[in-house]
Design a protein around this motif. Sequence first.
Motif, PDB file in Angstrom:
ATOM      1  N   PRO A 143      43.729  81.636 -49.261  1.00  0.00           N
ATOM      2  CA  PRO A 143      42.987  82.360 -48.219  1.00  0.00           C
ATOM      3  C   PRO A 143      42.548  81.471 -47.064  1.00  0.00           C
ATOM      4  CG  PRO A 143      41.547  81.896 -50.067  1.00  0.00           C
ATOM      5  CD  PRO A 143      42.913  81.416 -50.475  1.00  0.00           C
ATOM      6  N   ARG A 144      42.277  82.166 -45.934  1.00  0.00           N
ATOM      7  CA  ARG A 144      41.728  81.528 -44.743  1.00  0.00           C
ATOM      8  C   ARG A 144      40.445  82.255 -44.375  1.00  0.00           C
ATOM      9  NH1 ARG A 144      45.894  81.512 -40.012  1.00  0.00           N
ATOM     10  NH2 ARG A 144      46.540  83.521 -40.826  1.00  0.00           N
ATOM     11  N   ASN A 145      39.567  81.567 -43.636  1.00  0.00           N
ATOM     12  CA  ASN A 145      38.310  82.219 -43.239  1.00  0.00           C
ATOM     13  C   ASN A 145      37.968  81.873 -41.797  1.00  0.00           C
ATOM     14  OD1 ASN A 145      35.879  83.524 -43.094  1.00  0.00           O
ATOM     15  ND2 ASN A 145      35.125  82.773 -45.054  1.00  0.00           N
ATOM     16  N   ARG A 146      38.155  82.823 -40.906  1.00  0.00           N
ATOM     17  CA  ARG A 146      37.736  82.679 -39.513  1.00  0.00           C
ATOM     18  C   ARG A 146      36.576  83.624 -39.196  1.00  0.00           C
ATOM     19  NH1 ARG A 146      40.957  79.604 -36.378  1.00  0.00           N
ATOM     20  NH2 ARG A 146      43.006  79.022 -37.181  1.00  0.00           N
ATOM     21  N   PHE A 147      35.950  84.171 -40.212  1.00  0.00           N
ATOM     22  CA  PHE A 147      34.836  85.109 -40.034  1.00  0.00           C
ATOM     23  C   PHE A 147      33.764  84.795 -41.078  1.00  0.00           C
ATOM     24  CE2 PHE A 147      33.547  89.846 -40.141  1.00  0.00           C
ATOM     25  CZ  PHE A 147      32.756  89.723 -39.001  1.00  0.00           C
ATOM     26  N   PRO A 148      33.329  83.527 -41.172  1.00  0.00           N
ATOM     27  CA  PRO A 148      32.422  83.144 -42.259  1.00  0.00           C
ATOM     28  C   PRO A 148      31.017  83.699 -42.064  1.00  0.00           C
ATOM     29  CG  PRO A 148      32.693  81.320 -40.740  1.00  0.00           C
ATOM     30  CD  PRO A 148      33.662  82.390 -40.294  1.00  0.00           C
ATOM     31  N   LEU A 149      30.330  83.911 -43.168  1.00  0.00           N
ATOM     32  CA  LEU A 149      28.937  84.345 -43.144  1.00  0.00           C
ATOM     33  C   LEU A 149      28.060  83.109 -42.956  1.00  0.00           C
ATOM     34  CD1 LEU A 149      26.990  86.744 -43.461  1.00  0.00           C
ATOM     35  CD2 LEU A 149      26.860  86.170 -45.899  1.00  0.00           C
ATOM     36  N   ARG A 150      27.427  83.016 -41.807  1.00  0.00           N
ATOM     37  CA  ARG A 150      26.619  81.845 -41.479  1.00  0.00           C
ATOM     38  C   ARG A 150      25.166  82.056 -41.904  1.00  0.00           C
ATOM     39  NH1 ARG A 150      30.033  78.896 -38.359  1.00  0.00           N
ATOM     40  NH2 ARG A 150      31.706  80.076 -37.315  1.00  0.00           N
ATOM     41  N   ASP A 151      24.477  80.965 -42.176  1.00  0.00           N
ATOM     42  CA  ASP A 151      23.069  81.053 -42.572  1.00  0.00           C
ATOM     43  C   ASP A 151      22.259  81.719 -41.473  1.00  0.00           C
ATOM     44  OD1 ASP A 151      23.633  79.783 -44.949  1.00  0.00           O
ATOM     45  OD2 ASP A 151      23.065  77.801 -44.232  1.00  0.00           O
ATOM     46  N   SER A 152      21.368  82.617 -41.872  1.00  0.00           N
ATOM     47  CA  SER A 152      20.545  83.340 -40.919  1.00  0.00           C
ATOM     48  C   SER A 152      19.299  83.843 -41.639  1.00  0.00           C
ATOM     49  CB  SER A 152      21.328  84.522 -40.324  1.00  0.00           C
ATOM     50  OG  SER A 152      20.505  85.278 -39.447  1.00  0.00           O
ATOM     51  N   PRO A 153      18.190  84.020 -40.917  1.00  0.00           N
ATOM     52  CA  PRO A 153      16.989  84.580 -41.558  1.00  0.00           C
ATOM     53  C   PRO A 153      17.120  86.053 -41.895  1.00  0.00           C
ATOM     54  CG  PRO A 153      16.626  84.264 -39.203  1.00  0.00           C
ATOM     55  CD  PRO A 153      17.944  83.616 -39.521  1.00  0.00           C
ATOM     56  N   ALA A 154      18.087  86.736 -41.274  1.00  0.00           N
ATOM     57  CA  ALA A 154      18.314  88.160 -41.552  1.00  0.00           C
ATOM     58  C   ALA A 154      19.689  88.539 -41.029  1.00  0.00           C
ATOM     59  CB  ALA A 154      17.244  89.028 -40.901  1.00  0.00           C
ATOM     60  N   TYR A 155      20.215  89.643 -41.574  1.00  0.00           N
ATOM     61  CA  TYR A 155      21.541  90.105 -41.173  1.00  0.00           C
ATOM     62  C   TYR A 155      21.499  91.589 -40.816  1.00  0.00           C
ATOM     63  CZ  TYR A 155      23.235  85.842 -43.461  1.00  0.00           C
ATOM     64  OH  TYR A 155      23.455  84.536 -43.833  1.00  0.00           O
ATOM     65  N   VAL A 156      22.294  91.949 -39.804  1.00  0.00           N
ATOM     66  CA  VAL A 156      22.607  93.340 -39.504  1.00  0.00           C
ATOM     67  C   VAL A 156      24.120  93.462 -39.577  1.00  0.00           C
ATOM     68  CG1 VAL A 156      22.547  95.187 -37.795  1.00  0.00           C
ATOM     69  CG2 VAL A 156      20.581  93.650 -38.041  1.00  0.00           C
ATOM     70  N   PHE A 157      24.607  94.309 -40.480  1.00  0.00           N
ATOM     71  CA  PHE A 157      26.040  94.501 -40.658  1.00  0.00           C
ATOM     72  C   PHE A 157      26.441  95.851 -40.078  1.00  0.00           C
ATOM     73  CE2 PHE A 157      24.739  91.843 -44.341  1.00  0.00           C
ATOM     74  CZ  PHE A 157      25.475  90.698 -44.037  1.00  0.00           C
ATOM     75  N   LEU A 158      27.490  95.840 -39.240  1.00  0.00           N
ATOM     76  CA  LEU A 158      28.007  97.063 -38.635  1.00  0.00           C
ATOM     77  C   LEU A 158      29.484  97.165 -38.974  1.00  0.00           C
ATOM     78  CD1 LEU A 158      26.378  96.592 -35.110  1.00  0.00           C
ATOM     79  CD2 LEU A 158      25.480  97.936 -37.016  1.00  0.00           C
ATOM     80  N   LEU A 223      23.776 102.881 -32.005  1.00  0.00           N
ATOM     81  CA  LEU A 223      23.840 101.425 -32.083  1.00  0.00           C
ATOM     82  C   LEU A 223      22.679 100.766 -31.347  1.00  0.00           C
ATOM     83  CD1 LEU A 223      27.668 100.961 -31.511  1.00  0.00           C
ATOM     84  CD2 LEU A 223      26.429 100.882 -33.687  1.00  0.00           C
ATOM     85  N   ALA A 224      22.259 101.361 -30.237  1.00  0.00           N
ATOM     86  CA  ALA A 224      21.142 100.782 -29.488  1.00  0.00           C
ATOM     87  C   ALA A 224      19.880 100.748 -30.337  1.00  0.00           C
ATOM     88  CB  ALA A 224      20.911 101.572 -28.203  1.00  0.00           C
ATOM     89  N   ALA A 225      19.625 101.823 -31.060  1.00  0.00           N
ATOM     90  CA  ALA A 225      18.438 101.870 -31.913  1.00  0.00           C
ATOM     91  C   ALA A 225      18.543 100.874 -33.069  1.00  0.00           C
ATOM     92  CB  ALA A 225      18.245 103.288 -32.455  1.00  0.00           C
ATOM     93  N   VAL A 226      19.754 100.731 -33.626  1.00  0.00           N
ATOM     94  CA  VAL A 226      19.943  99.787 -34.721  1.00  0.00           C
ATOM     95  C   VAL A 226      19.664  98.362 -34.257  1.00  0.00           C
ATOM     96  CG1 VAL A 226      21.650  98.775 -36.274  1.00  0.00           C
ATOM     97  CG2 VAL A 226      21.597 101.248 -35.917  1.00  0.00           C
ATOM     98  N   LEU A 227      20.196  97.985 -33.114  1.00  0.00           N
ATOM     99  CA  LEU A 227      19.998  96.630 -32.618  1.00  0.00           C
ATOM    100  C   LEU A 227      18.547  96.399 -32.194  1.00  0.00           C
ATOM    101  CD1 LEU A 227      23.285  96.218 -30.551  1.00  0.00           C
ATOM    102  CD2 LEU A 227      22.767  95.266 -32.804  1.00  0.00           C
ATOM    103  N   ALA A 228      17.923  97.411 -31.614  1.00  0.00           N
ATOM    104  CA  ALA A 228      16.525  97.267 -31.193  1.00  0.00           C
ATOM    105  C   ALA A 228      15.600  97.038 -32.377  1.00  0.00           C
ATOM    106  CB  ALA A 228      16.088  98.500 -30.406  1.00  0.00           C
ATOM    107  N   ALA A 229      15.962  97.593 -33.539  1.00  0.00           N
ATOM    108  CA  ALA A 229      15.131  97.462 -34.733  1.00  0.00           C
ATOM    109  C   ALA A 229      15.468  96.226 -35.564  1.00  0.00           C
ATOM    110  CB  ALA A 229      15.281  98.712 -35.596  1.00  0.00           C
ATOM    111  N   ALA A 230      16.423  95.420 -35.120  1.00  0.00           N
ATOM    112  CA  ALA A 230      16.844  94.257 -35.895  1.00  0.00           C
ATOM    113  C   ALA A 230      15.747  93.199 -35.923  1.00  0.00           C
ATOM    114  CB  ALA A 230      18.117  93.663 -35.299  1.00  0.00           C
TER     115      ALA A 230
END
Length: 364
Positions: A143-158, A223-230
């Motif tokens: 496998p290859r990975n060009r879309f890795p999950l990077r460290d973050s204090p929180a995530y929003v997945f769409l 989507l605007a509401a989702v991002l505003a609440a992130a």
Amino acid sequence: MARIPGIRTAVVAAAAALLARRALRRRVQASPLWPLPALDPPVSGRGRADTGARRLRVAERTEEAEGVVRLRLEGEDLPDWEPGAHLDLVLPSGAVRQYSLCGEPAEPGSYTIATRLIEDGRGGSREVHEHLHEGAVVEVRGPRNRFPLRDSPAYVFLAGGIGITPILPMVRQAERTGVPWRLVYAGRSRASMPFLAEVEKLAGAGADRVTVVAEDEDGRPDLAAVLAAAPPDAAVYCCGPEPLRDAVAALLPTVTGGLTLYTERFAPAAPAPAGGNAPFEVELRRTGRTVSVPADTSALRAIRAQALPDLPYSCERGFCGTCQQRVLAGEVDHRDDLLTDAERADSLLICVSRARGGNLVLDL
């Protein structure tokens, strides 16, 4: 004494073989390309955890949703992978397609992928649906990975439709590590949305963490509401159709909170216009050949036609990275949608990029 002729024959044969090996060694060392080990390994497919091809068996095939099949591929000594990784699948026709891994990274001996049938596509998904049944053997790379999950204090997945495949392992990992997350999963209808039951199960007690939007019932997601609440400084991971990715990218600058967007394409962007292309030459340093690239032909096609017919490639549109090669000399007109600035400093995708005002020397 009767064995002496046989012994003499064996000795003569061994001596002849030794002389032949020495002669071959002298010829190789006299070559202008000697010593090859002085060159770095080729860069084609750089970013792979493992570049070797292997043959895997389709151990299980299930209809995951309308028009979507899930394949569990089994093999031995499979390389590890992390959320966001994908496989190159070599189809029976020889075409190569990329599919995100959507199983569990900790599951040994198998990889899981899923693909939606695209009726008006290039034929790769149809091959998967029509030919890869249980018991079939298929070659994979990666496998290859060009879309890795990077460290973050929180995530929003769409995720949109089949774009759930790389997102699903990310959600599982965020849940395991206790990082706050929210998922919005959209599709044309609930029947067309793969892994829907698992997505809803992941919500657990925090049902508000998962929002499922079936367009035939609910319209499009806000989507605007989702991002505003992130949460502040959250990482936003988006995978799905181009309109979804474009909408998220357009909205992000209007939202405060220091959000960072990560996206992945699973279909190539529109090809660059061919107008203004100039012919150029490519020197293949390892091969010792020089290839002429006409104005209406890509470097990839010219190199395959004139020097290296087995050179691997896939999308031919600067998206997948299969044809990435190291540049030893020359200036590049980069036209891909994939490489980082650091990668562009010493490599190119020969399916779309060209020489800028001169010729190129490649590590091929």
